[in-house]
Design a protein around this motif. Structure first.
Motif, PDB file in Angstrom:
ATOM      1  N   CYS A 186       0.832  -1.209   0.000  1.00 32.70           N
ATOM      2  CA  CYS A 186       0.000   0.000   0.000  1.00 32.70           C
ATOM      3  C   CYS A 186       0.867   1.261   0.000  1.00 32.70           C
ATOM      4  O   CYS A 186       1.925   1.298   0.641  1.00 32.70           O
ATOM      5  N   THR A 187       0.394   2.284  -0.681  1.00 29.83           N
ATOM      6  CA  THR A 187       1.124   3.547  -0.714  1.00 29.83           C
ATOM      7  C   THR A 187       1.257   4.170   0.667  1.00 29.83           C
ATOM      8  O   THR A 187       2.253   4.826   0.958  1.00 29.83           O
ATOM      9  N   PHE A 195       1.332   3.866  -8.936  1.00 30.35           N
ATOM     10  CA  PHE A 195       1.280   2.943 -10.070  1.00 30.35           C
ATOM     11  C   PHE A 195       1.907   1.600  -9.701  1.00 30.35           C
ATOM     12  O   PHE A 195       1.334   0.539  -9.953  1.00 30.35           O
ATOM     13  N   LEU A 196       3.099   1.642  -9.098  1.00 34.31           N
ATOM     14  CA  LEU A 196       3.795   0.402  -8.737  1.00 34.31           C
ATOM     15  C   LEU A 196       3.042  -0.372  -7.666  1.00 34.31           C
ATOM     16  O   LEU A 196       2.909  -1.603  -7.761  1.00 34.31           O
ATOM     17  N   CYS A 197       2.542   0.308  -6.653  1.00 33.80           N
ATOM     18  CA  CYS A 197       1.790  -0.382  -5.602  1.00 33.80           C
ATOM     19  C   CYS A 197       0.565  -1.081  -6.187  1.00 33.80           C
ATOM     20  O   CYS A 197       0.311  -2.259  -5.900  1.00 33.80           O
ATOM     21  N   GLU A 198      -0.199  -0.381  -7.011  1.00 36.71           N
ATOM     22  CA  GLU A 198      -1.384  -0.988  -7.623  1.00 36.71           C
ATOM     23  C   GLU A 198      -1.002  -2.161  -8.523  1.00 36.71           C
ATOM     24  O   GLU A 198      -1.661  -3.204  -8.510  1.00 36.71           O
ATOM     25  N   ALA A 219       6.933   8.020   3.734  1.00 38.91           N
ATOM     26  CA  ALA A 219       7.689   8.451   4.911  1.00 38.91           C
ATOM     27  C   ALA A 219       6.922   9.565   5.611  1.00 38.91           C
ATOM     28  O   ALA A 219       6.052  10.190   5.024  1.00 38.91           O
ATOM     29  N   GLY A 220       7.216   9.794   6.860  1.00 35.35           N
ATOM     30  CA  GLY A 220       6.612  10.905   7.577  1.00 35.35           C
ATOM     31  C   GLY A 220       5.405  10.515   8.399  1.00 35.35           C
ATOM     32  O   GLY A 220       5.117   9.328   8.618  1.00 35.35           O
ATOM     33  N   THR A 221       4.682  11.508   8.840  1.00 34.25           N
ATOM     34  CA  THR A 221       3.568  11.280   9.770  1.00 34.25           C
ATOM     35  C   THR A 221       2.375  10.588   9.135  1.00 34.25           C
ATOM     36  O   THR A 221       1.545  10.031   9.845  1.00 34.25           O
TER      37      THR A 221
END
Length: 163
Positions: A15-16, A120-123, A21-23
């Motif tokens: 999943c994206t 795109f890559l995650c999907e 990164a980050g909160t």
């Protein structure tokens, strides 16, 4: 296996939200992610001491049936597919395949993400058959060039392969 997963069938490491990164990063449902608190499937699995919805003798049930895809990620209805796989082949078999997908996605993000390819890559890695992903990654080994060129070439290769 260290990859987080959704009790409902969501492969969180693909999943994206997990891959950011980050909160806004979600650690994944099995690791206390954003979506667990109000999730009926999570509560049900925890109450029944199940690792996954697909292990339940009552699968499929209304709790899972009412869940749709995420509005910001096209998973191709991965949740019911995952649960059916777990029901037919077992959780350990799914974890092995899922671990391979996650490792391939990590590699693709490192080699072919031009800064605009994560979704795109995650999907792609959620929706595409594992054997086809292995073949795509094998064929992509020949890709060279700048990050932008590599990303464009990988996208074209993957779109040609999935048609």
């Amino acid at each position: 296996m260290d990859e987080p997963y959704g009790y409902c069938g969501m492969p969180c490491a693909l999943c994206t939200r997990y891959r950011t990164a980050g909160t806004s990063r979600c650690p994944g449902c099995s690791c206390g992610g954003y979506y667990t608190e109000g999730c009926r499937v999570y509560r049900c699995c925890r109450e029944k001491a199940l690792a996954h919805c697909g292990e339940c003798a009552e699968f499929p049930c209304a709790r899972l049936g009412g869940m749709g895809d995420f509005r910001d990620l096209d998973t191709g209805h991965v949740k019911p597919r995952t649960c059916r796989f777990v029901a037919e082949h077992g959780f350990a078999a799914w974890q092995r395949e899922y671990g391979e997908r996650a490792a391939l996605l990590t590699e693709a993000l490192a080699k072919y993400n031009d800064g605009r390819m994560k979704r795109f890559l995650c999907e792609l890695f959620i929706k595409t058959d594992l054997d086809a992903l292995w073949e795509l990654m094998r064929r992509a080994e020949a890709i060279t060039g700048s990050p932008k060129e590599a990303g464009k070439a990988f996208r074209a290769l993957s779109q040609a392969k999935t048609k």
